[in-house]
Design a protein around this motif. Structure first.
Motif, PDB file in Angstrom:
ATOM      1  N   LYS A 277       0.831  -1.213   0.000  1.00  0.00           N
ATOM      2  CA  LYS A 277       0.000   0.000   0.000  1.00  0.00           C
ATOM      3  C   LYS A 277       0.857   1.251   0.000  1.00  0.00           C
ATOM      4  CE  LYS A 277      -3.528   2.375   2.754  1.00  0.00           C
ATOM      5  NZ  LYS A 277      -4.405   2.315   3.964  1.00  0.00           N
ATOM      6  N   ILE A 278       1.930   1.235   0.766  1.00  0.00           N
ATOM      7  CA  ILE A 278       2.819   2.396   0.846  1.00  0.00           C
ATOM      8  C   ILE A 278       3.525   2.637  -0.480  1.00  0.00           C
ATOM      9  CG2 ILE A 278       4.910   3.300   1.932  1.00  0.00           C
ATOM     10  CD1 ILE A 278       4.006   1.811   4.489  1.00  0.00           C
ATOM     11  N   ARG A 279       3.996   1.575  -1.106  1.00  0.00           N
ATOM     12  CA  ARG A 279       4.717   1.700  -2.374  1.00  0.00           C
ATOM     13  C   ARG A 279       3.791   2.248  -3.473  1.00  0.00           C
ATOM     14  NH1 ARG A 279       6.796  -3.524  -0.714  1.00  0.00           N
ATOM     15  NH2 ARG A 279       8.987  -3.331  -0.098  1.00  0.00           N
ATOM     16  N   LEU A 280       2.522   1.876  -3.434  1.00  0.00           N
ATOM     17  CA  LEU A 280       1.589   2.286  -4.469  1.00  0.00           C
ATOM     18  C   LEU A 280       0.970   3.665  -4.219  1.00  0.00           C
ATOM     19  CD1 LEU A 280      -0.307  -1.090  -5.054  1.00  0.00           C
ATOM     20  CD2 LEU A 280       1.517  -0.092  -6.445  1.00  0.00           C
ATOM     21  N   SER A 281       1.123   4.162  -3.031  1.00  0.00           N
ATOM     22  CA  SER A 281       0.480   5.459  -2.696  1.00  0.00           C
ATOM     23  C   SER A 281       1.352   6.639  -3.121  1.00  0.00           C
ATOM     24  CB  SER A 281       0.211   5.531  -1.192  1.00  0.00           C
ATOM     25  OG  SER A 281       1.416   5.502  -0.463  1.00  0.00           O
TER      26      SER A 281
END
Length: 281
Positions: A277-281
Motif C-alpha cells: 500500500k505504501i509503495r503504491l500510494s
C-alpha cells in the motif's frame, strides 16, 4: 537542528523555559511520524488527528496551520538534519503558550519539530522473541482524552519501567473496567479463528494512525472478519496471534504471553499488504 515555531536552531539551544505549559502541566500534544525519503507516511491522517486533538484541548489553531504548511516545516527540518534522502522519525510537539496556572491566560500555541534517523525504509517483521505481560499497577480511564496523544503519559512511563525490571519487551494496559486496551507504545490486535479483534476507542485506546491502516487492510482480507470489541485478559491466552501496531514499527508480533506462544502468520500477511500500500500510494 530543531524547528521552533518555523525557525531552525541548533539542537543544543535553550528553547523552552521552565514555565513551558507542556512541562508544567502536560498541556501539550504530539504526533510521531515516519518520513521515508521526503515522504511523510499517512500524513493526512496525522494532520487531521492533530487538528481534532487541538480542538478537543481548546487550543487556538493558527490560520497558517494548513496541511501544506506543516508538511513543508517537517521537510525543512529533516533537510536541515541531512535526512531528506533517508528514513527518519519526526515528532511534532504543540503546546499552549506560557501564562496562567491550571487556567491558561491564552489558548494560543507554539510548536517545535525534531527528527532522528531510522535504519529501515519500509516496515519489516521482527522475528525475535517478544514477550508481554499485563501492567496492573494503574489503569486507563476510558474517555475522549485517553484517545489523544498528550504529554500525560505517566502510566506508559511506569509500565515501561516495570517491563524493563521484569525482562518483558512491553506491557498491555488495562482500563478501569479491567479489559485490555493497548500496549505501552501501540494498539493491540488479537487473532482467533479467523476473527481479528481490536479494542474500540470507547475502551480508552489511542486513536492510532497505524491502527486505522491495519483495520482498513483487515476489512479487505479474504476469509477474515474484523471486530472492534472489548478484549478480556482471559482472551489473550486463548488467542492464535497477538500483534501491536504503531507508525514507527508497523506491526510487532507478540511471541509469548505467560505460558502461551503465538503464531505470526497474520502479522506477516498484513505487513506485506501494508508495504504494498505504501509503495503504491
Amino acid at each position: 537542528m530543531v524547528n521552533f515555531n518555523g525557525t531552525l536552531h541548533d539542537s543544543s539551544s535553550n528553547l523552552l523555559s521552565i514555565e513551558n505549559r507542556g512541562y508544567a502541566y502536560g498541556d501539550a500534544l504530539f504526533e510521531t511520524l515516519k518520513v521515508v525519503h521526503g515522504k511523510v507516511l499517512f500524513w493526512e491522517d496525522h494532520y487531521f488527528r492533530l487538528m481534532a486533538s487541538m480542538r478537543i484541548m481548546r487550543m487556538e489553531i493558527p490560520m497558517n496551520f494548513t496541511m501544506e504548511f506543516l508538511e513543508s516545516e517537517i521537510l525543512k527540518t529533516i533537510e536541515a538534519n541531512q535526512l531528506l534522502k533517508a528514513t527518519s522519525r519526526v515528532r511534532i510537539n504543540v503546546h499552549r503558550i506560557e501564562g496562567g496556572k491550571y487556567r491558561p491566560l491564552s489558548n494560543d500555541i507554539a510548536y517545535n519539530i525534531i527528527s532522528e534517523r531510522l535504519a529501515s525504509d519500509f516496515y519489516s517483521l521482527n522475528h525475535n522473541a517478544y514477550t508481554v505481560e499485563l501492567f496492573k499497577d494503574y489503569y486507563i480511564a476510558p474517555g475522549l482524552l485517553s484517545t489523544l496523544k498528550t504529554n500525560n503519559k505517566s502510566i506508559n512511563v511506569l509500565g515501561s519501567i516495570f517491563a524493563k525490571e521484569n525482562n518483558f519487551d512491553t506491557c498491555f494496559l488495562l482500563n478501569t473496567e479491567k479489559t485490555v486496551v493497548e500496549a505501552l507504545s501501540g494498539n493491540l490486535f488479537l487473532v482467533k479463528d479467523r476473527v481479528i479483534k481490536t479494542p474500540p476507542l470507547s475502551e480508552g485506546c489511542l486513536k492510532g494512525i497505524m491502527r486505522k491502516q491495519i483495520m482498513e487492510l483487515v476489512t479487505k482480507l479474504e476469509g477474515y472478519t474484523l471486530e472492534e470489541t472489548a478484549i478480556s485478559p482471559f482472551e489473550l491466552q486463548k488467542a492464535d496471534e497477538l500483534f501491536i501496531t504503531n507508525v514507527i514499527i508497523g506491526i510487532q508480533p507478540v511471541t509469548k504471553y505467560r505460558k502461551k506462544e503465538f503464531t505470526i502468520d497474520v502479522s506477516k500477511l498484513l505487513l506485506e499488504k501494508l508495504n504494498t500500500k505504501i509503495r503504491l500510494s
